[in-house]
Design an enzyme around this catalytic site. Structure first.
Site, PDB file in Angstrom:
ATOM      1  CG  HIS A  22      -1.800   1.183   1.347  1.00 51.27           C
ATOM      2  ND1 HIS A  22      -3.160   1.138   1.122  1.00 51.27           N
ATOM      3  CD2 HIS A  22      -1.533   2.479   1.695  1.00 51.27           C
ATOM      4  CE1 HIS A  22      -3.680   2.339   1.301  1.00 51.27           C
ATOM      5  NE2 HIS A  22      -2.714   3.164   1.662  1.00 51.27           N
ATOM      6  CD  GLU A  23       1.651   3.749   3.680  1.00 51.49           C
ATOM      7  OE1 GLU A  23       2.024   4.789   3.105  1.00 51.49           O
ATOM      8  OE2 GLU A  23       0.569   3.671   4.294  1.00 51.49           O
ATOM      9  CG  HIS A  26       0.213   5.923  -1.222  1.00 49.28           C
ATOM     10  ND1 HIS A  26      -0.893   6.336  -1.950  1.00 49.28           N
ATOM     11  CD2 HIS A  26      -0.282   5.403  -0.067  1.00 49.28           C
ATOM     12  CE1 HIS A  26      -1.997   6.059  -1.273  1.00 49.28           C
ATOM     13  NE2 HIS A  26      -1.648   5.483  -0.129  1.00 49.28           N
TER      14      HIS A  26
END
Length: 214
Positions: A22-23, A26
């Site tokens: 997820h991170e 980004h």
């Protein structure tokens, strides 16, 4: 105690994958659109240690997982993004923000596929633990995706809303960001957050189950 150990052992890997990808997503998309901040700080990485917050990634999810009827809740260290460095800040913000929840959707589908494969070989020694882990993988990623798409800055959904709204309304919504996490924590310790999210989470479960015939 045995049940606690089993829960932790099955959920640990899905949690690490969920927050790491997820991170990293980004940061990767931010770099694609011109912001090198996350890349320069080593946050476009599949190393979970670069993204783990001891409280938000370990302690809080563990407590919520083990509480009777608890709703999974937690967070990782936010990937630094300098939106002013994006080539088209307001427009590109949408893609940077949505990359995280999109990665959770892909992972939920991947875990569902793994569950289906394990289910087709019930006599295999690894089938049952894989199905248990995959079940947690689906749950964790669906919850993180739905939670992060709430239109509340600094959540990803809040940034998506800021990107899509006209400038005046976007500015008003963006002013909530310094207080957004406090609002979210307050909602999480009351039944309100669960009441908002559970219908959406259950809908996603049903769609994934239909897609894979689970």
């Amino acid at each position: 105690m045995d049940q606690i150990i089993l829960t932790i052992s099955l959920a640990a890997i899905p949690v690490l994958f969920a927050i790491t990808l997820h991170e990293a997503a980004h940061g990767y998309v931010a770099r694609h659109f011109g912001d090198m901040t996350a890349y320069q700080q080593g946050r476009i990485s599949l190393n979970p240690m670069r993204h783990i917050d001891p409280i938000g990634t370990v302690l809080v999810p563990l407590i919520t997982l083990l509480l009777p009827g608890g709703f999974l809740f937690g967070w990782a260290k936010p990937v630094p993004v300098n939106f002013a460095a994006l080539r088209h800040p307001k427009k590109d913000m949408l893609w940077v923000a949505i990359a995280g929840p999109a990665s959770n959707l892909v992972m939920a589908l991947g875990w569902a596929l793994l569950y289906k494969l394990a289910w087709t070989f019930p006599d295999n020694y690894f089938a049952e633990p894989l199905m248990g882990m995959a079940e947690w993988g689906i749950k964790i990623n669906v919850v993180l995706m739905v939670l992060n798409m709430l239109p509340l800055p600094p959540l990803d959904g809040g940034r998506v809303a800021v990107s899509l709204l006209p400038h005046r309304q976007a500015f008003q919504l963006a002013k909530i960001e310094p207080y957004g996490m406090f609002i979210l924590i307050f909602l999480a310790i009351t039944p309100v957050l669960s009441m908002i999210l559970m219908p959406l989470v259950q809908l996603m479960y049903k769609l994934i189950s239909l897609l894979f015939g689970l």
